[in-house]
Design an enzyme around this catalytic site. Structure first.
Site, short mmCIF file in Angstrom:
data_model
loop_
_atom_site.label_atom_id
_atom_site.label_comp_id
_atom_site.label_asym_id
_atom_site.label_seq_id
_atom_site.Cartn_x
_atom_site.Cartn_y
_atom_site.Cartn_z
N ARG A 1 37.53 69.57 15.08
CA ARG A 1 38.30 68.62 14.26
C ARG A 1 38.57 69.20 12.87
O ARG A 1 39.65 69.03 12.32
CB ARG A 1 37.55 67.29 14.17
CG ARG A 1 37.48 66.63 15.52
CD ARG A 1 36.71 65.31 15.51
NE ARG A 1 36.48 64.86 16.88
CZ ARG A 1 35.70 63.85 17.22
NH1 ARG A 1 35.07 63.17 16.28
NH2 ARG A 1 35.56 63.51 18.48
N GLU B 1 24.05 54.59 25.93
CA GLU B 1 25.51 54.73 25.93
C GLU B 1 26.05 55.23 27.27
O GLU B 1 26.13 56.44 27.50
CB GLU B 1 25.96 55.68 24.81
CG GLU B 1 27.47 55.83 24.77
CD GLU B 1 27.96 56.74 23.65
OE1 GLU B 1 27.15 57.24 22.86
OE2 GLU B 1 29.18 56.96 23.59
N LYS C 1 25.69 50.65 24.08
CA LYS C 1 26.93 51.16 23.47
C LYS C 1 27.95 51.45 24.56
O LYS C 1 28.03 52.56 25.08
CB LYS C 1 26.61 52.42 22.67
CG LYS C 1 27.82 53.11 22.06
CD LYS C 1 27.41 54.08 20.98
CE LYS C 1 28.59 54.91 20.54
NZ LYS C 1 28.40 55.58 19.28
N SER D 1 34.54 53.60 19.94
CA SER D 1 36.01 53.48 19.83
C SER D 1 36.68 54.26 20.95
O SER D 1 37.79 53.92 21.36
CB SER D 1 36.52 53.90 18.46
OG SER D 1 36.16 55.22 18.12
N GLY D 2 36.03 55.30 21.42
CA GLY D 2 36.41 55.92 22.68
C GLY D 2 37.83 56.44 22.83
O GLY D 2 38.33 56.49 23.95
N GLY D 3 38.47 56.81 21.73
CA GLY D 3 39.81 57.37 21.87
C GLY D 3 40.91 56.35 21.65
O GLY D 3 42.10 56.69 21.73
N ARG E 1 35.25 58.22 16.02
CA ARG E 1 36.64 58.49 15.66
C ARG E 1 37.32 57.30 15.01
O ARG E 1 38.17 57.46 14.14
CB ARG E 1 37.39 58.95 16.92
CG ARG E 1 36.92 60.30 17.39
CD ARG E 1 37.35 60.60 18.80
NE ARG E 1 36.58 59.84 19.78
CZ ARG E 1 36.83 59.80 21.08
NH1 ARG E 1 37.86 60.49 21.55
NH2 ARG E 1 36.07 59.12 21.90
#
Ligand code: 13P
Length: 385
Positions: free
Chosen positions: A36, A182, A224, A267-269, A302
């Site tokens: 990133r 998770e 999660k 948030s997973g994308g 993210r």
């Protein structure tokens, strides 16, 4: 010193799930954060990673929005530029330090293509002792499950990952850390929201059953999951937040016992704005219906960082204060969403409309350089668990 009792751990879990507060997931591995940073033209050095995390941990108002911050092991031992350990910086803001304890994904032997299990159990007990000594109060372990109509997640992937998560949770509790469990269902692919809901139900139910069989105290852990959303390549129109909220609450009510202190969504994308609006809708609906036994909040990575990174990577350190202000604004927006009180324009809209750090297949195919990929995890160790 004796590790905290289950009652003490349950108190930590309850504090992490405090109403209107959530978690910042800043536990990207050196490789993931490096990708990133490098996208923004920043070299992936320890100092740049440290400076970036300092910016997040000193954002305005984080004490009001975050109950905890999840760190990567390198960051847990790092300090702010004035020499104050990050753990202490956070403690002064009223925020607990957490630690990612898994060692990443590996291909699942016998699973469908792209399915994974997670590494790290063999060394976990000793690692937990060290993390506790460094000031960590809670931990995270990520399992990643592919969704594909009629094929994934396979029964094997569901079982192996559920048992690994339960083993991890038991080790953490014995060592004095609250485990975040998770089971992430990946949103990549053309699947419908219905397929995703069924997969979520199957995966989370298996986790809960494995936790129970392994003797993990549910009140001393947090879940999660992903929100129930359609796949990124699904041809149906994007679901409205109210639809995501209804589908998500239906699944959670079916499989998550009330003893679990908090459901802290990833948030997973999703874009930053989608993640906030969907979380807000989940809380609005839960309030309206007056029935949700757990706190419904965020543990976003993210979703709390895409715009911050975008600003900071363009010109650090000259835009550091702007990036820090964005980090604070995103924290505040999601804290409002965790109360079901988010309204108005999303902070990301001003500088980075539609910002997302979505990375296709955050599974082993992209997280790990195949050339350097470790051998498949022995599916083994689990047989008797
Ligand atoms: P995202 O919110 O970016 O999905 O990350 C959360 C996380 O910690 C995944 O393990």
């Amino acid at each position: 010193m004796a590790p905290p009792s289950i009652d003490e751990l349950a108190a930590v879990a309850a504090a992490l799930a405090a109403p209107g507060k959530g978690l910042l997931a800043s536990d990207e591995s050196t490789g993931t954060i490096g990708k990133r940073l490098e996208k923004g033209g920043i070299e992936n050095t320890a100092e740049n990673r440290r400076a970036y995390r300092e910016l997040l941990y000193t954002a305005p108002g984080i004490g009001g929005a975050f109950s905890g911050v999840i760190m990567f092991k390198e960051t847990l031992g790092q300090c702010a530029s004035d020499g104050t350990p990050f753990v202490e910086v956070l403690r002064r803001a009223g925020v607990m330090a957490g630690i990612k304890v898994d060692e990443g994904l590996v291909p699942l032997e016998g699973g469908e293509e792209g399915e994974t299990s997670t590494r790290g159990l063999e060394t976990l007990e000793a690692a937990c002792r060290q993390y506790v000594a460094q000031g960590a109060r809670f931990a995270k372990w990520r399992a990643a499950l592919r969704v594909e109509e009629g094929r994934c997640p396979s029964d094997l992937a569901v079982k192996v990952n559920a048992e690994q998560l339960a083993e991890y949770a038991a080790i953490c509790q014995a060592a004095g850390l609250v485990p975040i469990v998770e089971p992430e269902l990946l949103i990549d692919g053309p699947h419908s929201a219905e397929t995703f809901a069924a997969a979520s139900e199957k995966a989370i139910a298996a986790c809960v059953a494995a936790l129970w069989r392994r003797g993990v105290a549910l009140e001393a852990c947090l879940l999660k999951p992903q929100m129930v959303v359609q796949g990124t390549e699904c041809s149906a129109p994007r679901a409205a937040p109210e639809q995501v909220a209804a589908a998500t609450l239906r699944v959670m009510r079916r499989v998550v016992p009330p003893a679990v202190a908090g459901i802290m969504f990833l948030s997973g994308g999703q874009t930053e704005e989608e993640a906030t609006r969907n979380l807000d809708a989940i809380n609005k609906l839960a309030k309206e219906e007056g029935r949700a036994p757990w706190s419904l909040s965020f543990s976003f990575g993210r979703g709390l960082q895409a715009s911050v990174l975008k600003i900071w990577s363009n010109a650090p350190p000259s835009r550091a204060s702007e990036a820090r202000a964005m980090a604070g604004a995103l924290a505040e927006a999601n804290a409002a969403a965790a109360r079901g009180e988010f309204a108005g324009r999303h902070p990301s809209v001003t500088s980075a409309p539609g910002a997302t750090l979505h990375e296709t297949w955050r599974g082993w195919r992209t997280d790990v350089d195949p050339a350097a990929a470790p051998p498949p995890a022995p599916a083994l160790a689990l047989a008797g668990v």
